[in-house]
Design a protein around this motif. Structure first.
Motif, short mmCIF file in Angstrom:
data_model
loop_
_atom_site.label_atom_id
_atom_site.label_comp_id
_atom_site.label_asym_id
_atom_site.label_seq_id
_atom_site.Cartn_x
_atom_site.Cartn_y
_atom_site.Cartn_z
N ILE A 454 -13.29 -8.15 4.52
CA ILE A 454 -13.94 -6.84 4.68
C ILE A 454 -13.33 -5.88 3.66
N SER A 455 -14.06 -4.84 3.34
CA SER A 455 -13.52 -3.80 2.44
C SER A 455 -12.81 -2.76 3.30
N ARG A 456 -11.49 -2.69 3.18
CA ARG A 456 -10.69 -1.76 3.98
C ARG A 456 -10.63 -0.41 3.27
N ASN A 457 -10.64 0.67 4.07
CA ASN A 457 -10.57 2.00 3.48
C ASN A 457 -9.12 2.46 3.35
N LEU A 458 -8.92 3.64 2.78
CA LEU A 458 -7.58 4.13 2.50
C LEU A 458 -6.77 4.32 3.77
N THR A 459 -7.40 4.86 4.81
CA THR A 459 -6.69 5.08 6.06
C THR A 459 -6.18 3.77 6.64
N GLU A 460 -7.00 2.74 6.59
CA GLU A 460 -6.60 1.44 7.10
C GLU A 460 -5.46 0.84 6.27
N LEU A 461 -5.53 0.99 4.96
CA LEU A 461 -4.46 0.46 4.11
C LEU A 461 -3.15 1.17 4.38
N GLN A 462 -3.19 2.50 4.50
CA GLN A 462 -1.97 3.25 4.72
C GLN A 462 -1.36 2.99 6.09
N SER A 463 -2.19 2.54 7.04
CA SER A 463 -1.68 2.34 8.40
C SER A 463 -0.76 1.13 8.50
N ASP A 464 -0.89 0.15 7.62
CA ASP A 464 -0.08 -1.06 7.76
C ASP A 464 0.40 -1.63 6.43
N TYR A 465 0.33 -0.85 5.36
CA TYR A 465 0.72 -1.40 4.05
C TYR A 465 2.19 -1.79 4.03
N ASN A 466 3.01 -1.12 4.85
CA ASN A 466 4.45 -1.38 4.86
C ASN A 466 4.87 -2.21 6.07
N THR A 467 3.90 -2.79 6.79
CA THR A 467 4.19 -3.66 7.92
C THR A 467 4.47 -5.07 7.39
N GLU A 468 5.63 -5.60 7.72
CA GLU A 468 6.02 -6.89 7.18
C GLU A 468 5.28 -8.02 7.90
N LEU A 469 4.91 -9.04 7.16
CA LEU A 469 4.35 -10.24 7.76
C LEU A 469 5.49 -11.03 8.42
N THR A 470 5.20 -11.60 9.59
CA THR A 470 6.21 -12.38 10.31
C THR A 470 5.95 -13.86 10.27
N GLY A 471 4.75 -14.26 9.81
CA GLY A 471 4.39 -15.67 9.78
C GLY A 471 3.60 -16.11 10.98
N SER A 472 3.43 -15.20 11.95
CA SER A 472 2.67 -15.55 13.17
C SER A 472 1.30 -14.89 13.19
N GLU A 473 0.90 -14.27 12.07
CA GLU A 473 -0.38 -13.58 12.06
C GLU A 473 -1.55 -14.57 12.19
#
Length: 473
Positions: A454-473
């Motif tokens: 999907i095409s994510r908007n700026l608000t969506e990108l800023q909400s989790d851009y710094n959330t680290e992946l844990t490998g369980s996604e």
């Protein structure tokens, strides 16, 4: 001899207590054995003596229990709050200015909070895009375009000497458009439009106001049919279809006849942008803290999470899956963090027509064809960057967002005329820190590679851009 010995012992004890700054009050008592003893019935604390443990009975009887008197230093205690930005102990800078958090506005108190992210922004901010344009300078104003008989004239003006004017021809009728420059409202939450206009000799549908929504002109209002004279038109635009990087306004003169005229003056356009400022809040309490050193500090160390590693490459790269995952969807988002030891080469790619590469210090996006987008930002080595590529083939949009270790991602480059597609380019080999088939591997670190269809908007990108992946996604 026994009585004399006990009297001497008490006298020595009394001298010691007086040295400590303690005054004892005693009463003489006659015992059944006709033996004199001195039993203290009270005491006063003097000087710096302020801490006492035990009871008076502990010195009235020889039972092995004692009163303990302690004198503390009268030096000044140092207190330091997490809300300060100084350090008086180890010369390091204390972090935190958290007094604006709602959880802290009612404390310190007995309620201890969990680590919480909160938006402490003060609200929206307005940016002026066109500032009271009154057409006093060279025609047409810089960035404006006009067709037909639009010009500037001094026979009518609301402010200054001139206004923008469209006059009907001597014979027949004529049409023309007056357009503002492209106005970047991609990040807007509202657009404010204000101008003055007048029409002479009964224009009706011939004088029109239109907005560009990124793909088509939308008629907003017919400006004809008003009474003779100047009128003020203004609107707060909240319809998100106009929040485009190339929003603009058009005044349309349509089939204007001889003797008919339309005028526009003092055009002002502003955009409203929501201000975000996310911080962390934690209220804690230390108990039984033993301050027994000359200089001490209490500190909180935040848990950095379990994802403490990144990919480190100098001439290698990572194959995504088995190399066959095809991310060429009609709409999509690819994002990753990257740290260059040496700027250059190709951070990601799966096909010659779907990859990222460098030209000097600028990132080039080949998305369906070469040079689809080129970053406005220049990159530097030894710094973490967040990069997101967003596309939507249904709306001909291609976006590049860039952030870094200190700044939220923002829109860096944008095209709404991207008429190509990546849904048909296929996959040679899906690679991270290199392009298809391992071409031009990147020298540096890579982390948190993500893909959405999907095409994510700026608000969506800023909400989790710094959330680290844990490998369980």
């Amino acid at each position: 001899m026994r009585k004399k010995s006990k009297t001497s012992l008490f006298a020595c004890s009394l001298v010691l207590l007086l040295i400590l700054g303690i005054q004892l009050f005693s009463a003489r008592t006659v015992m059944a054995q006709s033996e004199d003893t001195y039993n203290p019935i009270a005491y006063n604390l003097r000087g710096g003596t302020s801490h006492v443990s035990g009871q008076l009975t502990d010195v009235q009887f020889d039972d092995g229990n004692y009163i303990v008197f302690e004198s503390y230093s009268t030096g000044i205690d140092t207190m330091k709050s997490v809300d300060s930005n100084r350090s008086d102990v180890d010369s390091s800078t204390s972090k935190g200015t958290h007094s604006s958090f709602s959880a802290q506005q009612y404390g310190p108190d007995s309620i201890y909070d969990t680590l919480t992210e909160e938006n402490t922004a003060s609200g929206a901010s307005n940016t002026t895009l066109i500032n009271a344009e009154s057409f006093e300078g060279t025609w047409a104003p810089i960035g404006w375009t006009e067709t037909g008989a639009w010009n500037r004239e001094s026979n009518q003006a609301y402010g200054g000497i001139y206004s923008a004017d469209f006059d009907g021809p001597a014979f027949g009728s004529a049409s023309g458009d007056l357009d503002t420059p492209d106005l970047n409202c991609f990040d807007a939450t509202a657009i404010y439009v204000s101008f003055y206009f007048r029409e002479d000799v009964g224009l009706a549908a011939e004088f029109q106001l239109r907005f560009w929504n990124g793909s088509t002109w939308v008629n907003i209002e017919y400006l004809g049919g008003y009474s003779l004279g100047w009128h003020h038109w203004e609107m707060k635009v909240t319809n998100s279809q106009y929040f485009k990087s190339d929003f603009k306004i058009r005044w349309r003169a349509d089939a204007v006849d001889n003797g008919e005229s339309a005028y526009v003056d003092l055009v002002t356009v502003k955009k409203e942008v929501e201000m975000d400022n996310y911080e962390l809040d934690l209220e804690v309490q230390w108990t039984n803290a033993n301050y027994d050193e000359t200089n001490e500090e209490l500190a909180i160390y935040a848990d950095k999470g379990k994802n403490t590693h990144s990919l480190n490459f100098s001439s290698g790269y990572m194959i995504v899956g088995d190399g066959t995952p095809n991310w060429g969807s009609t709409a999509g988002t690819i994002s990753f963090w990257i740290y260059w030891d040496t700027i250059g080469n190709r951070p990601w790619g799966q096909n010659n027509d779907m990859e990222t590469r460098f030209s000097a210090s600028n990132l080039v996006i080949d998305w369906g064809y070469a040079n689809s987008l080129i970053s406005n930002a220049s990159f530097a080595s030894a710094r973490w960057y967040f990069i997101a590529i967003v596309w939507n083939g249904n709306h001909d949009e291609l976006c590049l967002y860039i952030g870094d270790q200190e700044n939220l991602p923002i829109l860096d480059a944008y095209s709404d005329t991207w008429t190509s597609a990546v849904s048909t380019v296929g996959v040679t080999e899906n690679n991270f820190m290199a392009s298809r088939g391992g071409i031009d591997p990147t020298d540096g670190l890579g982390d948190d590679l993500r893909y959405w269809d999907i095409s994510r908007n700026l608000t969506e990108l800023q909400s989790d851009y710094n959330t680290e992946l844990t490998g369980s996604e």
